[in-house]
Design a protein around this motif. Structure first.
Motif, PDB file in Angstrom:
ATOM      1  N   MET A 151      29.573  54.371  34.991  1.00 52.60           N
ATOM      2  CA  MET A 151      30.516  53.333  35.389  1.00 52.60           C
ATOM      3  C   MET A 151      29.949  51.947  35.089  1.00 52.60           C
ATOM      4  SD  MET A 151      33.407  52.281  36.538  1.00 52.60           S
ATOM      5  CE  MET A 151      34.245  53.659  37.354  1.00 52.60           C
ATOM      6  N   ARG A 152      28.673  51.742  35.324  1.00 51.31           N
ATOM      7  CA  ARG A 152      28.073  50.435  35.045  1.00 51.31           C
ATOM      8  C   ARG A 152      28.149  50.113  33.547  1.00 51.31           C
ATOM      9  NH1 ARG A 152      25.899  48.764  39.719  1.00 51.31           N
ATOM     10  NH2 ARG A 152      24.988  50.336  41.103  1.00 51.31           N
ATOM     11  N   ALA A 153      27.951  51.130  32.723  1.00 51.81           N
ATOM     12  CA  ALA A 153      28.030  50.914  31.277  1.00 51.81           C
ATOM     13  C   ALA A 153      29.446  50.511  30.874  1.00 51.81           C
ATOM     14  CB  ALA A 153      27.596  52.171  30.530  1.00 51.81           C
ATOM     15  N   VAL A 154      30.442  51.146  31.480  1.00 50.99           N
ATOM     16  CA  VAL A 154      31.837  50.798  31.185  1.00 50.99           C
ATOM     17  C   VAL A 154      32.143  49.377  31.641  1.00 50.99           C
ATOM     18  CG1 VAL A 154      34.222  51.320  31.814  1.00 50.99           C
ATOM     19  CG2 VAL A 154      32.685  53.176  31.176  1.00 50.99           C
ATOM     20  N   LEU A 155      31.696  49.015  32.830  1.00 55.93           N
ATOM     21  CA  LEU A 155      31.957  47.678  33.360  1.00 55.93           C
ATOM     22  C   LEU A 155      31.262  46.591  32.545  1.00 55.93           C
ATOM     23  CD1 LEU A 155      31.630  48.359  37.192  1.00 55.93           C
ATOM     24  CD2 LEU A 155      33.729  47.898  35.929  1.00 55.93           C
ATOM     25  N   ALA A 156      30.169  46.966  31.868  1.00 57.71           N
ATOM     26  CA  ALA A 156      29.410  45.997  31.084  1.00 57.71           C
ATOM     27  C   ALA A 156      29.826  45.949  29.622  1.00 57.71           C
ATOM     28  CB  ALA A 156      27.911  46.316  31.175  1.00 57.71           C
ATOM     29  N   ASN A 157      30.845  46.723  29.258  1.00 57.47           N
ATOM     30  CA  ASN A 157      31.288  46.757  27.860  1.00 57.47           C
ATOM     31  C   ASN A 157      31.730  45.373  27.394  1.00 57.47           C
ATOM     32  OD1 ASN A 157      33.892  47.119  25.957  1.00 57.47           O
ATOM     33  ND2 ASN A 157      32.364  48.688  25.494  1.00 57.47           N
ATOM     34  N   ALA A 158      31.286  44.970  26.228  1.00 54.79           N
ATOM     35  CA  ALA A 158      31.551  43.617  25.736  1.00 54.79           C
ATOM     36  C   ALA A 158      33.045  43.349  25.554  1.00 54.79           C
ATOM     37  CB  ALA A 158      30.801  43.388  24.423  1.00 54.79           C
ATOM     38  N   ASP A 159      33.799  44.334  25.072  1.00 54.06           N
ATOM     39  CA  ASP A 159      35.235  44.135  24.879  1.00 54.06           C
ATOM     40  C   ASP A 159      35.944  43.908  26.210  1.00 54.06           C
ATOM     41  OD1 ASP A 159      35.201  44.294  22.140  1.00 54.06           O
ATOM     42  OD2 ASP A 159      35.583  46.446  22.078  1.00 54.06           O
ATOM     43  N   LEU A 160      35.506  44.633  27.246  1.00 55.20           N
ATOM     44  CA  LEU A 160      36.107  44.448  28.557  1.00 55.20           C
ATOM     45  C   LEU A 160      35.751  43.081  29.125  1.00 55.20           C
ATOM     46  CD1 LEU A 160      37.741  45.621  30.897  1.00 55.20           C
ATOM     47  CD2 LEU A 160      35.642  46.650  31.758  1.00 55.20           C
ATOM     48  N   LEU A 161      34.498  42.694  29.022  1.00 60.30           N
ATOM     49  CA  LEU A 161      34.075  41.396  29.532  1.00 60.30           C
ATOM     50  C   LEU A 161      34.773  40.249  28.803  1.00 60.30           C
ATOM     51  CD1 LEU A 161      30.250  42.033  29.964  1.00 60.30           C
ATOM     52  CD2 LEU A 161      32.007  42.018  31.746  1.00 60.30           C
ATOM     53  N   ARG A 162      35.139  40.479  27.548  1.00 56.97           N
ATOM     54  CA  ARG A 162      35.795  39.441  26.754  1.00 56.97           C
ATOM     55  C   ARG A 162      37.171  39.087  27.304  1.00 56.97           C
ATOM     56  NH1 ARG A 162      39.503  40.347  22.847  1.00 56.97           N
ATOM     57  NH2 ARG A 162      38.920  42.552  22.747  1.00 56.97           N
ATOM     58  N   VAL A 163      37.869  40.060  27.859  1.00 62.54           N
ATOM     59  CA  VAL A 163      39.258  39.815  28.247  1.00 62.54           C
ATOM     60  C   VAL A 163      39.481  39.788  29.756  1.00 62.54           C
ATOM     61  CG1 VAL A 163      40.107  40.834  26.102  1.00 62.54           C
ATOM     62  CG2 VAL A 163      39.927  42.274  28.149  1.00 62.54           C
ATOM     63  N   ALA A 164      38.615  40.421  30.528  1.00 63.56           N
ATOM     64  CA  ALA A 164      38.880  40.609  31.955  1.00 63.56           C
ATOM     65  C   ALA A 164      38.249  39.521  32.809  1.00 63.56           C
ATOM     66  CB  ALA A 164      38.381  41.983  32.407  1.00 63.56           C
ATOM     67  N   GLU A 165      38.877  39.283  33.937  1.00 65.40           N
ATOM     68  CA  GLU A 165      38.287  38.424  34.950  1.00 65.40           C
ATOM     69  C   GLU A 165      37.052  39.113  35.531  1.00 65.40           C
ATOM     70  OE1 GLU A 165      39.726  35.259  35.951  1.00 65.40           O
ATOM     71  OE2 GLU A 165      40.626  35.724  34.011  1.00 65.40           O
ATOM     72  N   PRO A 166      36.125  38.363  36.106  1.00 64.71           N
ATOM     73  CA  PRO A 166      34.959  39.000  36.751  1.00 64.71           C
ATOM     74  C   PRO A 166      35.415  40.039  37.773  1.00 64.71           C
ATOM     75  CG  PRO A 166      34.635  36.631  36.601  1.00 64.71           C
ATOM     76  CD  PRO A 166      36.060  36.884  36.165  1.00 64.71           C
ATOM     77  N   PHE A 167      34.788  41.197  37.734  1.00 62.92           N
ATOM     78  CA  PHE A 167      35.192  42.303  38.610  1.00 62.92           C
ATOM     79  C   PHE A 167      34.805  41.996  40.056  1.00 62.92           C
ATOM     80  CE2 PHE A 167      34.335  46.623  40.431  1.00 62.92           C
ATOM     81  CZ  PHE A 167      35.658  47.028  40.477  1.00 62.92           C
ATOM     82  N   ASP A 168      35.782  42.125  40.954  1.00 56.38           N
ATOM     83  CA  ASP A 168      35.534  41.829  42.365  1.00 56.38           C
ATOM     84  C   ASP A 168      35.533  43.108  43.202  1.00 56.38           C
ATOM     85  OD1 ASP A 168      37.370  40.990  45.105  1.00 56.38           O
ATOM     86  OD2 ASP A 168      35.439  39.982  44.773  1.00 56.38           O
ATOM     87  N   GLY A 169      36.646  43.789  43.242  1.00 57.27           N
ATOM     88  CA  GLY A 169      36.715  45.071  43.937  1.00 57.27           C
ATOM     89  C   GLY A 169      36.890  44.996  45.436  1.00 57.27           C
ATOM     90  N   ARG A 170      37.031  43.805  46.001  1.00 58.05           N
ATOM     91  CA  ARG A 170      37.211  43.639  47.450  1.00 58.05           C
ATOM     92  C   ARG A 170      36.239  44.529  48.232  1.00 58.05           C
ATOM     93  NH1 ARG A 170      42.006  45.121  49.567  1.00 58.05           N
ATOM     94  NH2 ARG A 170      42.604  46.497  47.873  1.00 58.05           N
ATOM     95  N   PRO A 171      34.927  44.330  48.071  1.00 55.73           N
ATOM     96  CA  PRO A 171      33.953  45.271  48.634  1.00 55.73           C
ATOM     97  C   PRO A 171      33.838  45.204  50.152  1.00 55.73           C
ATOM     98  CG  PRO A 171      32.834  43.365  47.726  1.00 55.73           C
ATOM     99  CD  PRO A 171      34.273  43.221  47.345  1.00 55.73           C
ATOM    100  N   LEU A 172      33.456  46.338  50.736  1.00 59.19           N
ATOM    101  CA  LEU A 172      33.060  46.387  52.133  1.00 59.19           C
ATOM    102  C   LEU A 172      31.743  45.636  52.311  1.00 59.19           C
ATOM    103  CD1 LEU A 172      33.668  50.205  52.698  1.00 59.19           C
ATOM    104  CD2 LEU A 172      35.125  48.366  53.577  1.00 59.19           C
ATOM    105  N   LEU A 173      31.439  45.282  53.544  1.00 55.34           N
ATOM    106  CA  LEU A 173      30.184  44.581  53.824  1.00 55.34           C
ATOM    107  C   LEU A 173      28.993  45.524  53.806  1.00 55.34           C
ATOM    108  CD1 LEU A 173      31.312  42.176  56.695  1.00 55.34           C
ATOM    109  CD2 LEU A 173      30.943  41.640  54.275  1.00 55.34           C
ATOM    110  N   ARG A 174      29.250  46.810  54.058  1.00 48.19           N
ATOM    111  CA  ARG A 174      28.167  47.801  54.073  1.00 48.19           C
ATOM    112  C   ARG A 174      28.688  49.105  53.494  1.00 48.19           C
ATOM    113  NH1 ARG A 174      29.708  46.532  59.100  1.00 48.19           N
ATOM    114  NH2 ARG A 174      27.897  45.169  59.357  1.00 48.19           N
ATOM    115  N   ALA A 175      27.786  50.024  53.258  1.00 48.74           N
ATOM    116  CA  ALA A 175      28.173  51.312  52.671  1.00 48.74           C
ATOM    117  C   ALA A 175      29.205  52.007  53.551  1.00 48.74           C
ATOM    118  CB  ALA A 175      26.948  52.206  52.507  1.00 48.74           C
TER     119      ALA A 175
END
Length: 254
Positions: A151-175
């Motif tokens: 998943m990290r490799a997919v999120l770091a793909n150059a083509d994706l980074l070129r077009v997408a906003e920074p990934f947020d994901g509305r994360p929880l504060l803890r696991a």
């Protein structure tokens, strides 16, 4: 973010008109049934018909990299009528157009897919699962315990980074409960919204290369959407209910 990517000559394709945007702008101020009914011919020709043409043109290109997401244009296009049953805002119409392309077989089961929204104030091209249900989110998290590097490799793909906003994901504060806090995927396990967004100015929809721009972003999002559907394909409500014994075979008696 640029409205086009200058990768060779753009194709002339379906797009929207100034008249369509005039309609949407006016709808923001006259969001009532009387005005809409009076101007419905404009909606039918300049908005609905053009959106169906855009969807058809996108479909003609999806087969090359996302054939499992093809969808008939009338089913892909979302209704302009708002569901006001549980909303404080009782205006009857959306002030934008939208379409979605879920994975075939997961249309009603919370699968990841592609999404397009067109409005005067902006165009949104998206992919993923914006608000997965509890079974779907758990399936993603369990998958990431062993596949977080993928998943990290997919999120770091150059083509994706070129077009997408920074990934947020509305994360929880803890696991999340039931998942280890000390794990290499801990930051990914906290993510609640698995969607990526590419934002464009509204007038991108008025350009003759509009479909090129949309498809370019869908292509960049495809690996992300496909990866999410690996665990999501195993977490449909039907499968979850069957596994827990809550759903009997069709026709069986209690």
């Amino acid at each position: 973010m640029e409205g086009s990517d200058n990768k060779g000559s753009a194709q002339v394709g379906p797009h929207f008109s100034e008249q369509a945007f005039d309609f949407l702008e006016e709808l923001e101020h006259r969001n009532n049934r009387a005005w809409f009914d009076e101007n419905k011919p404009t909606y039918e020709t300049e908005l609905k018909a053009r959106m169906l043409e855009v969807i058809e043109a996108v479909n003609s290109r999806l087969g090359a990299f996302a054939a499992d997401y093809l969808r008939p244009p009338p089913k892909a296009m979302l209704r302009i009528y708002r569901d006001v049953r549980f909303s404080n805002d009782k205006t009857p119409y959306k002030t934008h157009l939208a379409a979605s392309w879920p994975r075939q077989g997961l249309e009603k089961a919370g699968g990841a897919g592609f999404f397009l929204q067109v409005g005067v104030h902006g165009v949104m091209v998206a992919g993923g699962a914006y608000s997965p249900g509890s079974p779907q989110l758990r399936a993603i998290r369990e998958y990431l315990l062993e596949h977080h590097e993928q998943m990290r490799a997919v999120l770091a793909n150059a083509d994706l980074l070129r077009v997408a906003e920074p990934f947020d994901g509305r994360p929880l504060l803890r696991a999340p409960r039931g998942f280890p806090a000390e794990h290499p995927a801990e930051d990914l396990l906290r993510v609640r919204s698995w969607a990526q967004f590419a934002l464009l100015p509204g007038d991108a929809a008025l350009r003759e290369d509009f479909v090129d721009v949309v498809v370019d972003r869908f292509r960049a999002l495809a690996a992300f959407v496909d990866l999410l559907n690996v665990p999501l394909a195993t977490a449909t409500p039907l499968a979850v209910d069957a596994a827990s014994g809550r759903r009997r075979a069709a026709g069986s008696r209690p």
